[in-house]
Design an enzyme around this catalytic site. Structure first.
Site, PDB file in Angstrom:
ATOM      1  CG  ASN A 148       0.985  -7.337   6.293  1.00  0.00           C
ATOM      2  OD1 ASN A 148       0.653  -7.667   7.422  1.00  0.00           O
ATOM      3  ND2 ASN A 148       1.388  -8.210   5.396  1.00  0.00           N
ATOM      4  CD  GLU A 173      -0.850  -9.416   1.607  1.00  0.00           C
ATOM      5  OE1 GLU A 173      -1.543 -10.359   1.147  1.00  0.00           O
ATOM      6  OE2 GLU A 173       0.364  -9.534   1.903  1.00  0.00           O
ATOM      7  CG  ASN A 174      -6.859  -4.007  -2.621  1.00  0.00           C
ATOM      8  OD1 ASN A 174      -7.211  -4.362  -3.742  1.00  0.00           O
ATOM      9  ND2 ASN A 174      -7.591  -3.220  -1.863  1.00  0.00           N
ATOM     10  CE1 TYR A 202      -2.582 -10.043  -5.461  1.00  0.00           C
ATOM     11  CE2 TYR A 202      -0.443 -10.456  -6.443  1.00  0.00           C
ATOM     12  CZ  TYR A 202      -1.662 -10.922  -5.992  1.00  0.00           C
ATOM     13  OH  TYR A 202      -1.960 -12.255  -6.062  1.00  0.00           O
ATOM     14  CB  CYS A 249       4.318  -1.991   4.427  1.00  0.00           C
ATOM     15  SG  CYS A 249       5.023  -2.615   2.900  1.00  0.00           S
ATOM     16  CD  GLU A 298       7.393  -2.224   7.927  1.00  0.00           C
ATOM     17  OE1 GLU A 298       6.301  -2.441   7.364  1.00  0.00           O
ATOM     18  OE2 GLU A 298       8.396  -2.915   7.729  1.00  0.00           O
ATOM     19  CB  CYS A 311       9.649  -2.636   1.530  1.00  0.00           C
ATOM     20  SG  CYS A 311       8.412  -1.335   1.681  1.00  0.00           S
ATOM     21  CB  CYS A 342       8.469   0.816   5.031  1.00  0.00           C
ATOM     22  SG  CYS A 342       6.830   0.136   4.728  1.00  0.00           S
TER      23      CYS A 342
END
Ligand code: THU
Length: 160
Positions: A61, A63-64, A67, A72, A74, A111, A114
């Site tokens: 994953n 992130e930023n 958000y 993710c 996957e 999720c 994904c």
């Protein structure tokens, strides 16, 4: 009015019940949690996919601070596989999650976004993708990503 039911089929197993190939892919997914960029959630997700051509492609994953701009594990692995080997089906996807100093005891579910990408991947190549969800206590095996997304939306649905 009629009640309808959907069933989901998967297996739970222990580490020593996995094949050496499955163990290798899960080990790579676990290792990938170390590369996760997750300064906001501190939830490290690692992924690895095995392709029909024998290549293994890794993800984790990303992130930023904004958000929703993150991605993710996957999808990072599946998109990297599609970018580097567009003609090779994805045969297996392994996922592991690490947080608060340890791998999660139970397998964690991908999720919805994904799962949708996993379904597209299966349809794109006309090939079932096995999904391995790692937990310290047990490992889940789904023989097809389709098992994880009942009532899925695929290209045929666009025809109405
Ligand atoms: N995450 C994944 O990498 N895969 C999933 O299927 C669920 C969530 C990541 C996104 C975010 O970086 C962190 O886990 C917490 O949601």
């Amino acid at each position: 009015m009629k009640e309808k039911q959907l069933t989901v089929s998967f297996r739970s197993c222990q580490w020593d019940e996995l094949t050496p190939e499955q163990q290798q892919l899960v080990s790579i997914a676990k290792k990938q949690t170390e590369n996760s960029y997750c300064p906001y959630s501190h939830f490290h997700v690692g992924a690895a996919v095995r392709l029909a051509n024998g290549e293994i492609v890794k993800g984790c994953n990303q992130e930023n601070a904004a958000y929703p701009s993150g991605l993710c594990a996957e999808r990072s692995a599946l998109f990297a596989a599609g970018a580097s080997y567009p003609d090779s089906a994805v045969e297996c996807l392994a996922i592991a999650c690490f947080t608060q100093g340890h791998f999660t005891a139970e397998p964690q579910s991908p999720c919805g976004a994904c799962r949708q990408v996993m379904i597209e991947t299966e349809h794109r190549y006309g090939n079932k993708m096995q999904v391995l969800l790692y937990g310290d206590n047990e490992i889940y095996i789904f023989d097809s990503a389709a098992e994880m997304l009942p009532l899925m939306f695929v290209s045929e649905n666009l025809k109405g």
